[in-house]
Structure formats: C-alpha cells, structure tokens
Design an enzyme around this catalytic site. Sequence first.
Site, mmCIF file in Angstrom:
data_model
loop_
_atom_site.group_PDB
_atom_site.id
_atom_site.type_symbol
_atom_site.label_atom_id
_atom_site.label_comp_id
_atom_site.label_asym_id
_atom_site.label_seq_id
_atom_site.Cartn_x
_atom_site.Cartn_y
_atom_site.Cartn_z
ATOM 1 N N ASP A 61 39.678 2.660 4.217
ATOM 2 C CA ASP A 61 39.148 3.668 5.142
ATOM 3 C C ASP A 61 39.257 5.083 4.593
ATOM 4 O OD1 ASP A 61 41.935 3.670 5.303
ATOM 5 O OD2 ASP A 61 41.998 2.897 7.346
ATOM 6 N N ASN A 77 49.613 0.872 17.402
ATOM 7 C CA ASN A 77 48.841 0.173 18.440
ATOM 8 C C ASN A 77 48.222 -1.125 17.934
ATOM 9 O OD1 ASN A 77 46.804 1.045 16.795
ATOM 10 N ND2 ASN A 77 45.786 2.337 18.312
ATOM 11 N N HIS A 105 46.355 -1.476 15.132
ATOM 12 C CA HIS A 105 45.110 -1.383 14.354
ATOM 13 C C HIS A 105 45.353 -1.802 12.902
ATOM 14 C CE1 HIS A 105 45.913 3.162 13.391
ATOM 15 N NE2 HIS A 105 46.250 2.449 12.347
ATOM 16 N N GLU A 136 40.451 0.076 15.872
ATOM 17 C CA GLU A 136 41.313 0.388 17.006
ATOM 18 C C GLU A 136 41.158 -0.670 18.115
ATOM 19 O OE1 GLU A 136 43.464 2.580 16.518
ATOM 20 O OE2 GLU A 136 42.705 4.627 16.318
HETATM 21 C C1 F6R Z 1 45.514 3.199 6.156
HETATM 22 C C2 F6R Z 1 45.183 2.312 7.251
HETATM 23 C C3 F6R Z 1 45.983 2.278 8.506
HETATM 24 C C4 F6R Z 1 47.488 2.344 8.270
HETATM 25 C C5 F6R Z 1 48.235 2.382 9.597
HETATM 26 C C6 F6R Z 1 49.732 2.524 9.402
HETATM 27 O O1 F6R Z 1 44.581 3.053 5.093
HETATM 28 O O2 F6R Z 1 44.235 1.606 7.163
HETATM 29 O O3 F6R Z 1 45.678 1.111 9.225
HETATM 30 O O4 F6R Z 1 47.890 1.240 7.522
HETATM 31 O O5 F6R Z 1 47.777 3.430 10.387
HETATM 32 O O6 F6R Z 1 49.993 3.781 8.863
HETATM 33 P P1 F6R Z 1 51.445 4.125 8.294
HETATM 34 O O7 F6R Z 1 51.645 3.283 7.101
HETATM 35 O O8 F6R Z 1 51.365 5.597 7.930
HETATM 36 O O9 F6R Z 1 52.409 3.832 9.386
#
Ligand code: F6R
Length: 242
Positions: A66, A133, A135, A140
């Site tokens: 992403d 959450n 995702h 989401e």
């Molecule tokens: C990042 C991504 C997100 C993160 C998630 C957890 O490329 O796709 O799904 O893996 O938001 O983020 P952290 O690791 O910062 O807790």
Amino acid sequence: MRVIVKGTFAEACVAVAEIIGDLVRRKPTAKLGLATGSTPEGVYDHLAEMCAAGLDFSGVTTVNLDEYRGITGDNPVSYRYFMDKMLFSRINIDPNNTYVASGVKDLEEELARFKRKIYDGQIDLQLLGIGVNGHVGFNEPAEKLYCTAHVEKLTPSTIAANARFFAHESEVPTEALTMGIGDIMSAAAIVLLAGGANKATAIRELITNDFITTAIPATFIKAHSNATVVIDRELAELAGYR
Ligand code: F6R
C-alpha cells in the site's frame, strides 16, 4: 493456518526474516510482497544483516501492499521512502525491481500498474502486519471488502494509530492505495507478524476461532493454504491463545 509463538517480539522478527531468507536462498528470483509500519522494522534489520553476510537479493523483485494517496515518494512519511530507507538501500536489490504504488500519479493508471505488478508472476511470499482494527494492507473493516487493488478510505482508528508518524493527526492522509484481499490471498505463502498489546483483540479473532468476517479483514487469511502467523508469547497470552 500455522501459528508460531516466539519468546520475544525480537525473536519473532528474526523468525520471519529467516523464513524470507530461506525463500531467497531457495529461489534467488523470488517475488516478495512487503509491508510497512513499525512491525516489520526488525525483520528488515535482520534481512540487511543477512545480506551483509552474503544473502543475495540481486534477483529478487518486490511489490508493496500500500501507499498513502496524495503523498510523493520522496516525502519521509511515504511508504516508498520507508522502504528505501529501511530495506532497499541496505540490501543489494535492483531498485528497478521494487514497486511501491505512487500516491500522486493518475489514479486509474496507477491502479492498473499496481494490478500488473501484483499479477505479473505470482508473489512467492506476502508479508503482513495487522491493524489494531484487524485491517491488512489498508483493507479496513466494512460490510464488503475489495478483492483487488483500489483506493481505501482510512478509518478514524487507523488515522489515529498512524498519527505517530506525522507531526499532527490532521496531516495523516485520509486515503490510500492498497492491494485488495484477493491480491493478498493470491500469494503462494502469507506470513503475518504481530506484536504489542493493542493487537490482542484482532489477533484473538485471527487465531482462536474458525470464523472469517469482513469486520476483521485479517481473518480471510485463515482460508489460505499456506499462511503463518508469527507472534510473541506476551501477545499470544493476551489473545487467549493456548
Ligand atoms: C502497512 C500495512 C498496514 C500495517 C498495519 C500495522 O504496509 O499494510 O496494514 O501493517 O497498519 O501497522 P504497524 O506495524 O505500524 O502497527
């Protein structure tokens, strides 16, 4: 789905790096799906050490999950910048073989390019973190989830969680380009890494029951034939995993 519990989060990161390293050793032209955020930082540190010790990334290609919409790749909060800094500049990968979607190019064209990058040769291993959450990528929780690459509107929970990377929460982009659930599921193998008490609810839904729900998008990986979740003991206990 396999669950691997390591004593500490640092050990969990090493275990994931070893899985990736084994793949690259076995298949020097491996195609990796990569993630950003705090979670994989230790994995990338270890991969950089493995490269310094001789692991060859010159034939590897990558595609990232992403990127924020509206942010250029030279902006330190962009995911392109993160990947260059945390991994690509520290290993002998050809920068031309790395793809992080552009958050600023023509949207339709960029989504078409993103899809080509995902499906031009199967992703051998997709690395995932997980949102508070539930995702994955930026898919989401919602009544319906997208199958392929698309623009996602970030939830207030995700904006709040990611505000730590910005000077102020109001600067966090409200949209991102992301792989869809089907794109993630198309990888030959999935490895989801998680640590931290704030991930306990999402991890509980992922590893302690047999349900799939769009309310916790990560639960879809239960349906994958080669998915591995790697967590530390503290998170396993908080999630009620035995
Ligand atoms: C990042 C991504 C997100 C993160 C998630 C957890 O490329 O796709 O799904 O893996 O938001 O983020 P952290 O690791 O910062 O807790």
